[in-house]
Design a protein around this motif. Structure first.
Motif, short mmCIF file in Angstrom:
data_model
loop_
_atom_site.label_atom_id
_atom_site.label_comp_id
_atom_site.label_asym_id
_atom_site.label_seq_id
_atom_site.Cartn_x
_atom_site.Cartn_y
_atom_site.Cartn_z
N HIS A 76 -6.76 -3.48 3.93
CA HIS A 76 -7.91 -3.55 3.04
C HIS A 76 -7.43 -4.10 1.48
N HIS A 77 -6.33 -4.72 1.36
CA HIS A 77 -6.06 -5.74 0.44
C HIS A 77 -6.64 -7.04 0.72
N HIS A 130 0.91 -1.15 -0.03
CA HIS A 130 -0.04 -0.05 0.14
C HIS A 130 0.76 1.11 -0.10
CU LIG Z 1 -3.78 -0.23 -0.43
#
Ligand SMILES: [Cu+2]
Ligand code: HEM
Lengths: 691, 286
Positions: free
Chosen positions: A346-347, A297
Motif C-alpha cells: 500500500h506504500h 510497514h
Molecule cells: Cu504501511
C-alpha cells in the motif's frame, strides 16, 4: 601521505561555518547556526561535566552500566535530545511553507530537502525507537519479575550503537550535508548519479547502525520475555505492556534485517559500483521499494504497539479497574503483528502493478483496522464501570483515542487504491501518518514517561505543567495537521520547498501556527522537568506505588534497587500487585535475604559505540585507513571481551538486607494515600487500599 | 466593539472561502469521468466511515466523564472484565464493515484501474509522457509534435498517457482529472483519463526529485475538439523542430521558465528514452 588519503573527501568546504562565511545568506546562516548549536551544546556539556568533576562517576555509574534501568533512562534521554532537534526542524519546514508562497522563504530548496530527510529519519530512528526501547528496557524486567534482561551486555551495545548513529546525525549538521532523499531514501535518486555528495552515505550508515542496534534489541527483549518471567507468570498472565513489547520485538527481529539489506545493497551501489537499484545495467528501484516497505510497514507497528501497551496499563490503573477483555487485547495484538507483514504494497499502489494485486493489499490493509478498533473498544469498556481519574497519562490516553480514530479513518481512505492515487505523495498522506504517529506513538510514550517517571526517579512530575504541555500537544496537533488534509486533497505535493498556489496560504498559516504551539508543548515539557526536579522533595514517592498500580513494577521502592527484587516474586494472577494489596500480602518481608549476582559493568558498550560511530564517519568521508582501523578495533574488542570470565558481581546478603530494611522503614513511616490526593504532596507512594 | 465584532465575523466568514479556493483545485471539483468516479467513491467511503469512527468519538468522552471518580452516582465494578455480547459487538460489526468495504474496494480497484481505457465513443488521444529533471515532456506520436510542461487535450476524448522517466522516479498527478501513476526509467506505465469540459487543470510531479521539484508543474489544457485540432496543426507548422540539441537539453537538470513546443518529432523517441536508461552511461548519450 596525501591529503585525500588522510582525510578522504573531507575539506574546509565541508564545514557549515565555512560555507556560511564564504556565501552569507539567511539559508547558510541558519545552517551554520544549527551547526553552532550542536558544537556549543557539546562543548557546554563536556565543560559542565569537567567543571563538576563528574566524568568518573558518569563513566562508572552510567556509561559502563549494564543495569537495564540505567540503560533505559539513557535511551529516553537520547530521544528527548533528538526530539528537540527534529521538532525544531519541523517548525522550520512549516515556517518555510507558510512564507515561501511565490516568495523565497527562509531556506533554499536543497536545505529544505535536508530538513525533511533529517526530520523523518530522526523522528523514526532516533526519537521514537530509542524512546520506546528505553521505556521497554526500564519496565519490562520489572513487570515480569526479573532482575535484568537476558543479555545485559548486548543491551548496552545496542544503546551505544544507537547513540553513535544519533551522533552521526548530529555530525552531519556540522560537517557536510545530509541526504535529500527523504526518510525512505528511494533510489535511483540516492544513487551517486543523482546524489554524488556524502548526504545519502550519512543516511545509509546512520540508519544501518541504528537498525543493527534495534535488531539486537529485539532479540534481547524477546528472549527476556520467553526466558525470564517469574514463577507463575504464564503467557496469559503477562501484563499487556509485556505482550505488546513481545510483539514489537518479534517485528523488530523480522523487519529490521530487510532494512539492513536494503541499505547495504544501496551502499554497494554507491561505493562499489553495483547496480541493484540504478537505472542502468539491469538495476531496478522497485526491488528497493519492496525491501524498504517490507521493513517500513511492520516498523509502523513496532512504533505503535508499545504505546498500545502503555495505554492498556494507564487506562486500567487510572480507571481503578481490571482491563476489559484481556484475551481479546492479546489476540488483537498478535493479529496486528502478523497482518503487518501482509500490507507493504500500500506504500506504492501507484507503481503500476495490476488491479488484483492492489486490491488484495488494500483489503489486507483495511483488515488491520479490525483488531485495532477492537483495542480501542477494549479501553473504552475498561473505563466503563470504573472510577476514572484524569491524571496526565489518562488525558493522553483519551486524546489518543479521539485523535487516532481520525487517522484510522483516513487510513481506510488511503487503503482504497483509487483514492490513494489521488492523495498519495501529497500533504494528505503527511497528515495521515502524523495523525497515526503523534497520538499513537508520541502521546503514548509521553503517557508512559509521566506514568513511570516517579518509579524511575522517586518523585512525581509536576502535574500543572504536565497539563499545559498536554493541552499544547493536542491543540498544536489539530492546528498543524488538520489543514494538511485539505491541502493534500487540493493536490499539494509533500516535500515542497515552495508553493506556487496562493489559495493554499490560509491553510499553511494555520499549520504554521500549529507547529509553534507544538514547539511550546515541548518547551512546557522541559519546564515541567525543571520544575519537578527543583521541587522534588515535595513530590517524593519512596514507597514506590504512587498510582495504586497493578503490576509488579509498583511492588518495589522508587527508585527500585539495582537488583529490582530482593526475592524473585511468585504470581498467581494477572494483576499480582493489585491482588496482593487487597489480600494484605504485599510488602511482606522475607525471612532471610540471599546474596544476589548482578552483571559487572563493562566498557565494551561505549567502546563499540565509539568505534562504530567513527567507522561510519570514516565510511561517509571515505577515510579508508580510519574505517579499517575502527572495524578491526571493533572485532578486537569483541574477541577480547570473550576472554573475560569474571563478568558477575555479588551483592552480599547484608547489603540487600540493609537496603530492603530501609525501604520497609520508609513504608512503615508513610501514610497511605487515597486516590483523591494522588497528585498532591501527600502522596508518598503508599496507596490506601479499600478492600 | 461593534466594528471589532464585524471584522471578526468577516474573518470567520472568509476563512472557509479561502479554503474553498484551495479545494477547487482538487478532486472535489472533478472535471472528468475518472476524477468524478473517484470523488463519488470518496463520498461513499466517507459516509460509511462516519459509522466506523462515530461510536468511538461519542463513547470515549461520555464514558470517561460519566465514570469519573468524582461521580459517586455511577456504578463501580472494579472486577468486571468481560461480557460476550460486548465482545461480539466489537468484533463482528467491524469485520462485517470491512467485508462490505472490501467488496467495494475490489470492484473500484478494477473499475478505476489507471490502465483501463476510458469508455467514450470518441477516438482516444495517445500521449507519451517523459518525466525529466525538473520538467515533463509530452510526446504526441501521431501528430509528431511534443511539448514541455503543457498538455493540451481535446475535451470529451479519452486520453491515454504512457509514462516513463528519463531520470529518477517521478509521479504524474492531475487532481481534477485522475489519480497518479509513477514514471520509472526503463519501464512503461499507463494512465487513462478524460476531461469532460474545456478548462485548465493543474498537473504536477508529486515524487521528490531534487531542487527543482516544487516548480515541476504543468497545465493540462482541455480544448474543444475543433480548437484542439487547430492547435495541433498550428504546432506542426510553427513550432521549433525537435533536433539533437533539443534532445540533449531534455536531460539537463533544470527547470524551464515557460512551456516549449516542438514539431517534427521523430518516430520512436519515447522508446529511445525508455531504452536509454537500460544502457551504461557511455552508450546512453546517443
Ligand atoms: Cu504501511
Ligand atoms: C511533533 C510535531 C511534528 C511536526 C510539526 C512535524 C512536521 C512535519 C513536516 C512539516 C514534514 C514535512 C512534510 C512535507 O513533506 O511537506 C514532516 C515529515 C515527516 N515527519 Fe513529521 N512532524 C512532527 C512529528 C513527527 C513524528 C512524531 C514523527 C514520527 C515518529 C514524524 C515523522 C515524519 C516523517 C517520517 C516525515 C516524512 C519525511 C520525508 O518526507 O521523508 N513527524 N513532519
Amino acid at each position: 601521505m596525501t591529503g585525500a588519503a588522510l582525510l578522504g573527501r573531507l575539506g574546509w568546504q565541508s564545514l557549515a561555518f565555512v560555507r556560511a562565511w564564504q556565501d552569507p545568506s539567511l539559508n547558510t546562516l541558519i545552517a551554520a547556526g544549527a551547526a553552532a548549536l550542536v558544537v556549543i551544546g557539546a562543548v557546554a556539556v563536556v565543560a559542565l561535566i569537567t567543571l563538576r568533576g563528574q566524568w568518573r562517576r558518569l563513566w562508572r555509574e552510567w556509561f559502563t552500566s549494564l543495569d537495564h534501568k540505567k540503560i533505559g533512562i539513557m535511551y529516553v534521554a537520547l530521544s528527548f535530545v533528538m526530539l528537540a532537534r527534529a521538532l525544531a526542524e519541523a517548525v522550520l519546514m512549516r515556517l518555510q511553507q507558510a512564507t515561501a508562497i511565490n516568495a523565497p522563504g527562509v531556506v533554499d530548496a536543497e536545505h529544505f530537502a535536508q530538513l525533511f530527510s533529517t526530520h523523518g529519519t530522526i523522528m523514526i530512528f532516533f526519537m521514537a525507537m530509542p524512546f520506546l526501547t528505553g521505556l521497554i528496557n526500564y519496565v519490562l524486567p520489572l513487570q515480569i519479575g526479573a532482575r535484568d534482561v537476558s543479555f545485559p551486555l548486548l543491551n548496552a551495545i545496542s544503546l551505544w550503537l544507537t547513540a553513535a548513529a544519533a551522533g552521526l546525525m548530529m555530525a552531519s549538521l556540522v560537517v557536510g550535508r545530509f541526504s535529500t532523499g527523504g526518510w525512505s531514501g528511494y533510489p535511483p535518486f540516492t544513487e551517486t548519479g543523482f546524489s554524488p555528495g556524502v548526504g545519502p552515505d550519512y543516511w545509509i550508515w546512520a540508519v544501518t547502525l541504528g537498525s543493527i542496534g534495534s535488531t539486537l534489541t529485539g532479540l534481547n527483549f524477546a528472549t527476556t520475555i520467553y526466558k525470564k518471567r517469574c514463577t507463575g507468570m504464564t503467557v496469559m498472565r503477562m501484563p499487556l505492556f509485556v505482550w505488546t513489547s513481545l510483539c514489537t520485538s518479534i517485528l523488530m527481529i523480522f523487519s529490521m534485517p530487510a532494512l539492513t539489506v536494503a541499505t547495504a545493497l544501496l551502499a554497494l551501489d554507491r561505493y562499489l559500483g553495483f547496480h541493484f537499484f540504478t537505472n542502468a545495467l539491469g538495476g531496478n528501484m522497485m526491488n528497493y521499494a519492496n525491501l524498504f516497505w517490507l521493513f517500513g510497514h511492520p516498523e509502523v507497528y513496532v512504533l505503535i504497539l508499545p504505546a498500545f501497551g502503555i495505554y492498556s496499563e494507564v487506562v486500567s490503573t487510572f480507571s481503578t479497574k481490571e482491563l476489559y477483555g484481556y484475551a481479546s487485547l492479546a489476540i488483537a495484538t498478535i493479529a496486528i503483528a502478523v497482518l503487518s507483514f501482509t500490507v507493504w504494497v500500500h506504500h506504492f499502489f501507484t507503481m503500476g502493478q495490476s488491479a488484483n494485486i492492489n486490491a488484495v493489499f488494500g483489503i489486507a490493509t483495511m483488515a488491520i483496522g479490525v483488531p485495532t478498533g477492537v483495542k480501542i473498544y477494549n479501553w473504552i469498556w475498561t473505563m466503563f464501570r470504573g472510577e476514572v481519574r484524569f491524571t496526565v497519562p489518562l488525558l493522553y490516553a483519551l486524546a489518543f483515542m479521539m485523535t487516532f480514530v481520525l487517522g484510522g479513518l483516513t487510513g481506510i481512505i488511503l487503503a482504497f487504491p483509487p483514492l490513494d492515487y489521488l492523495v498519495h505523495n501529497t500533504l494528505f498522506l503527511v497528515a495521515h501518518f502524523h495523525n497515526m504517529l503523534i497520538p499513537g506513538l508520541l502521546y503514548g510514550l509521553l503517557a508512559g514517561y509521566h506514568y513511570w517517571f516517579p518509579k524511575a526517579f522517586g518523585f512525581r512530575l509536576d502535574e500543572r505543567w504536565g497539563r499545559v504541555s498536554f493541552a499544547c500537544w493536542v491543540v498544536g496537533f489539530y492546528l498543524a495537521f488538520m489543514p494538511l488534509y485539505v491541502l493534500g486533497a487540493a493536490g499539494m505535493a509533500r516535500r515542497s520547498s515552495e508553493v506556487l498556489e496562493p489559495a493554499f496560504r490560509p491553510w499553511l498559516l494555520v499549520a504554521g501556527a500549529g507547529a509553534l504551539v507544538l514547539a511550546a508543548a515541548l518547551a512546557a515539557l522541559f519546564v515541567q522537568l525543571w520544575v519537578s526536579v527543583r521541587h522534588r522533595r515535595a513530590n517524593v514517592v519512596p514507597a514506590g506505588d504512587p498510582w495504586d498500580g497493578r503490576a509488579l513494577e509498583w511492588s518495589v521502592s522508587a527508585p527500585p534497587p539495582e537488583y529490582n527484587f530482593a526475592v524473585l516474586p511468585h504470581v498467581a494472577g494477572r494483576d499480582p500487585f493489585h491482588d496482593a494489596k487487597r489480600k494484605g500480602t504485599a510488602y511482606a518481608e522475607p525471612v532471610r535475604y540471599a546474596p544476589i549476582e548482578m552483571p559487572r559493568n563493562s566498557a565494551v558498550g561505549p567502546i563499540l559505540g565509539a568505534l562504530g560511530g567513527w567507522a561510519a564517519f570514516a565510511l561517509v568521508w571515505q577515510i579508508w585507513w580510519l574505517a579499517a582501523a575502527t572495524v578491526i578495533g571493533m572485532i578486537a574488542t569483541v574477541i577480547a571481551r570473550s576472554f573475560v570470565r569474571d563478568v558477575e558481581r555479588t551483592i552480599p546478603a547484608e547489603t540487600v538486607a540493609r537496603i530492603e530494611r530501609d525501604w520497609h522503614e520508609t513504608l512503615a513511616r508513610s501514610a497511605p494515600t487515597t486516590r483523591d490526593f494522588e497528585t498532591t504532596a501527600i502522596n508518598r507512594g503508599l496507596a490506601q487500599v479499600l478492600a | 466593539m461593534n466594528r471589532a465584532a464585524r471584522s471578526l465575523t468577516t474573518l470567520v466568514a472568509l476563512a472557509p472561502l479561502g479554503g474553498c479556493a484551495a479545494l477547487k483545485l482538487g478532486v472535489m471539483n472533478a472535471a472528468g469521468p475518472v476524477a468524478q468516479a473517484q470523488w463519488d467513491l470518496y463520498t461513499t467511503v466517507a459516509i460509511v466511515l462516519i459509522f466506523v469512527g462515530g461510536p468511538v468519538l461519542v463513547l470515549v468522552p461520555i464514558i470517561a466523564w460519566h465514570y469519573r471518580r468524582a461521580n459517586t452516582e455511577s456504578a463501580f465494578r472494579p472486577d468486571w472484565n468481560f461480557a460476550w455480547p460486548l465482545e461480539l459487538l466489537i468484533w463482528i460489526p467491524p469485520t462485517a464493515i470491512v467485508v462490505g468495504l472490501g467488496i467495494v474496494l475490489w470492484q473500484s480497484a478494477h473499475r478505476l484501474d489507471p490502465y483501463r481505457a476510458i469508455a467514450l465513443s470518441r477516438s482516444p488521444v495517445i500521449v507519451q509522457a517523459v518525466a525529466l529533471d525538473w520538467k515533463w515532456l509530452f510526446i504526441y506520436p501521431d501528430a509528431h509534435i511534443a511539448t514541455i510542461n503543457r498538455l493540451p487535450v481535446p475535451a470529451g476524448h479519452p486520453v491515454r498517457i504512457e509514462l516513463t522517466s528519463g531520470t529518477v522516479m517521478q509521479s504524474l498527478l492531475v487532481p481534477q482529472l485522475a489519480g497518479q501513476v509513477y514514471a520509472m526509467a526503463g519501464m512503461r506505465t499507463q494512465l487513462n483519463f478524460a476531461a469532460s469540459r474545456p478548462g485548465v487543470y493543474r498537473g504536477e510531479n508529486t515524487q521528490y526529485n531534487g531542487e527543482g521539484f516544487a516548480r515541476q508543474k504543468f497545465d493540462v489544457v482541455a480544448l474543444p475538439p475543433a480548437d484542439y485540432q487547430r492547435w495541433v496543426r498550428r504546432m506542426q507548422h510553427q513550432a521549433r523542430p525537435f533536433d539533437a540539441a533539443a534532445y540533449a537539453a531534455l536531460f539537463e537538470r533544470a527547470t524551464i521558465p515557460a512551456p516549449v513546443m516542438y514539431s517534427a518529432v521523430p518516430d520512436g523517441l519515447f522508446g529511445r528514452i525508455v531504452d536509454r536508461s537500460r544502457l551504461p552511461a557511455a552508450q546512453a548519450q546517443r
